[in-house]
Write a protein that holds these residues in place. Structure first.
Motif, short mmCIF file in Angstrom:
data_model
loop_
_atom_site.label_atom_id
_atom_site.label_comp_id
_atom_site.label_asym_id
_atom_site.label_seq_id
_atom_site.Cartn_x
_atom_site.Cartn_y
_atom_site.Cartn_z
N GLY A 236 0.81 -1.22 0.00
CA GLY A 236 0.00 0.00 0.00
C GLY A 236 0.84 1.27 0.00
O GLY A 236 0.32 2.38 -0.01
N ILE A 237 2.17 1.10 0.03
CA ILE A 237 3.08 2.25 0.06
C ILE A 237 3.21 2.83 -1.34
O ILE A 237 3.29 2.10 -2.32
N LYS A 238 3.22 4.18 -1.43
CA LYS A 238 3.41 4.84 -2.73
C LYS A 238 4.91 4.91 -3.04
O LYS A 238 5.73 5.02 -2.14
N ILE A 239 5.22 4.88 -4.32
CA ILE A 239 6.62 5.01 -4.73
C ILE A 239 6.79 6.23 -5.62
O ILE A 239 6.02 6.43 -6.56
N SER A 240 7.80 7.04 -5.31
CA SER A 240 8.09 8.17 -6.19
C SER A 240 9.53 8.14 -6.69
O SER A 240 10.41 7.59 -6.04
N ILE A 241 9.72 8.73 -7.86
CA ILE A 241 11.07 8.89 -8.40
C ILE A 241 11.51 10.31 -8.09
O ILE A 241 10.88 11.27 -8.53
N ASP A 242 12.58 10.41 -7.31
CA ASP A 242 13.07 11.70 -6.84
C ASP A 242 14.11 12.28 -7.80
O ASP A 242 14.75 11.52 -8.54
N ASP A 243 14.26 13.58 -7.80
CA ASP A 243 15.27 14.26 -8.62
C ASP A 243 15.16 13.86 -10.08
O ASP A 243 16.19 13.72 -10.77
N PHE A 244 13.95 13.68 -10.54
CA PHE A 244 13.76 13.19 -11.91
C PHE A 244 14.34 14.18 -12.92
O PHE A 244 14.13 15.39 -12.82
N GLY A 245 15.05 13.63 -13.88
CA GLY A 245 15.65 14.48 -14.92
C GLY A 245 17.13 14.68 -14.75
O GLY A 245 17.80 15.13 -15.67
N THR A 246 17.65 14.33 -13.57
CA THR A 246 19.08 14.55 -13.33
C THR A 246 19.91 13.31 -13.65
O THR A 246 21.12 13.40 -13.78
N GLY A 247 19.26 12.17 -13.72
CA GLY A 247 20.01 10.95 -14.03
C GLY A 247 20.15 10.83 -15.54
O GLY A 247 19.92 11.79 -16.27
N TYR A 248 20.52 9.69 -15.97
CA TYR A 248 20.71 9.53 -17.41
C TYR A 248 19.71 8.55 -18.00
O TYR A 248 19.93 8.00 -19.06
N SER A 249 18.62 8.34 -17.31
CA SER A 249 17.62 7.43 -17.85
C SER A 249 16.81 8.17 -18.90
O SER A 249 16.74 9.39 -18.92
#
Ligand code: C2E
Ligand code: MG
Ligand code: MG
Ligand code: MG
Length: 290
Positions: A174-187
Motif C-alpha cells: 500500500g506504500i506509494k513510490i516516487s522517483i526523486d530528482d527526476f531528470g538529473t540521471g541519465y535514464s
C-alpha cells in the motif's frame, strides 16, 4: 597515524590534514554514535496539492544535530553513511521516527498527512529491507497508504530486476513510490513505462533554470505522466513567478521554499493547524452564505 593512541583532536587537526578532511574523518567516527546518542532529527517539508489548494503530504528530511559541528545536512552525512555501511541502520531509524511522528499527530487529532521518506540505492536494495519495513509499520501501527518511499533515477537504473521486485512488494503493501530528482540521471523517459511508480518528482534544477527548454521538458514530463497515470511534483519552487508558472503548467503538487521550508515537527504542526483553521473558516463562511 591518526589512530595512534593518545592523539587528541587538537593534534589530529594540526597533523597536516586540511579542515575538510579532518571534518570528514571526525564525522565518520561520530556517525556510529549518533543514533544511540539521539542526535538525528527529522524535519518535514510541506507539499502543496494544486487542485486541493492545500498541503496533504510532507517529505521527511533527516538532519544530524552534532554536538560540536552543529546542524549537519544529509547531503554531507548520507554519503558517509553509505561509505561506512551505516545507511541501513540510519534508514531504519528514519522510517521508525516517521511512523512514530505519524502516530503522534494522529493522537493529537490531526487529520492524517502522507509522509514521504528518501531511500538511497544501497538502502532500497538491502536484503532484509522488505521484512524490516513490514515489521516497523506493523509495530508502529501505521496505515501504509500514508507512506511514500522516494528513490532516485540512479537507483532505478542500478539493478533493474531487483528494484522492480522491491517496488512491487512495497506497492503491494500500500506504500506509494516516487522517483526523486527526476531528470538529473541519465535514464530516458521510456524508463517510466517500465516501472510502476506513483509519483514523479521533477528536480529543482528544471524550475530554477528559467529557459524555454527546461519549461518544455517540464511540460513534456507532465503530459507523459498524466497518460501513465502518475502524479507530478515540482521541487524547488522559490519565487512567486515560479509558483505561478508551475500552477499554470498543471503539475499536481508543488514543493519548495516559496510554500514552506522543511520544518521541525512542532512547527509543521503549527503550519498544519493554521491551514486547518483557514479551512474551517472557509467552511463556516460557506455555511453562512446558504
Ligand atoms: P531531496 O530528496 O531531493 O530533498 C529535497 C532537498 O531540497 C532538501 O534538502 C530540501 O531542503 C531542499 N529544498 C526544498 N525546497 C527547496 C527550494 O525551494 N530551494 C532549494 N534550493 N532547495 C530546496 P536537504 O534536506 O538538505 O536534503 C538533501 C538530500 O538528502 C535529499 O534530497 C535526499 O536525497 C537526501 N536525504 C534527506 N533525508 C534523507 C533520508 O532520511 N535518507 C536518505 N537516504 N536520504 C535523505
Ligand atoms: Mg526526496
Ligand atoms: Mg529531490
Ligand atoms: Mg535526492
Amino acid at each position: 597515524q591518526a589512530k595512534r593512541e593518545g592523539m587528541d583532536n587538537y593534534q589530529l587537526y594540526h597533523s597536516g590534514l586540511n579542515l575538510q578532511t579532518y571534518r570528514k574523518f571526525m564525522l565518520q567516527n561520530d556517525l556510529r554514535k549518533a543514533l544511540e546518542r539521539n542526535e538525528l532529527i527529522v524535519h518535514y517539508q510541506p507539499r502543496y496539492v494544486v487542485q486541493e489548494k492545500q498541503m496533504m503530504s510532507v517529505e521527511a528530511l533527516v538532519r544530524w544535530n552534532h554536538p560540536d559541528w552543529g546542524l549537519i545536512y544529509p547531503g554531507e552525512f548520507i554519503p558517509i553513511a553509505e561509505e561506512t555501511g551505516m545507511i541501513g541502520q540510519i534508514g531504519k531509524w528514519v522510517v521508525e521516527a516517521v511512523c512514530k511522528q505519524w502516530n503522534e499527530w494522529k493522537g493529537k487529532g490531526l487529520p492524517p498527512v502522507r509522509i514521504s521518506v528518501n531511500f538511497s540505492g544501497q538502502q532500497f536494495l538491502h536484503k532484509n529491507m522488505e521484512e524490516e519495513m513490514k515489521s516497523i509499520i506493523k509495530k508502529q501501527e501505521v496505515d501504509p497508504t500514508y507512506l511514500e518511499f522516494e528513490i532516485t533515477e540512479s537507483t532505478l537504473m542500478s539493478n533493474q530486476s531487483a528494484v522492480l521486485k522491491m517496488i512491487n512488494s512495497f506497492r503491494n503493501m500500500g506504500i506509494k513510490i516516487s522517483i526523486d530528482d527526476f531528470g538529473t540521471g541519465y535514464s530516458s523517459l521510456s524508463y517510466l513505462r517500465k516501472y510502476p511508480v506513483d509519483i514523479i518528482k521533477i528536480d529543482k534544477s528544471f524550475v530554477q533554470d528559467h529557459s524555454d527548454e527546461s519549461r518544455a521538458l517540464i511540460t513534456a514530463i507532465i503530459t507523459l505522466a498524466s497518460q501513465l497515470k502518475m502524479k507530478v511534483v515540482v521541487e524547488g519552487v522559490e519565487t512567486n513567478e515560479q509558483w505561478e508558472a508551475m500552477k499554470a503548467m498543471k503539475c499536481d503538487e508543488i514543493q519548495g521554499y516559496y510554500f514552506s521550508r522543511p520544518l521541525p515537527s512542532l512547527e509543521l504542526e503549527q503550519f498544519y493547524a493554521r491551514q486547518l483553521e483557514g479551512e474551517n473558516i472557509r467552511k463556516a463562511e460557506m455555511q453562512k452564505e446558504v
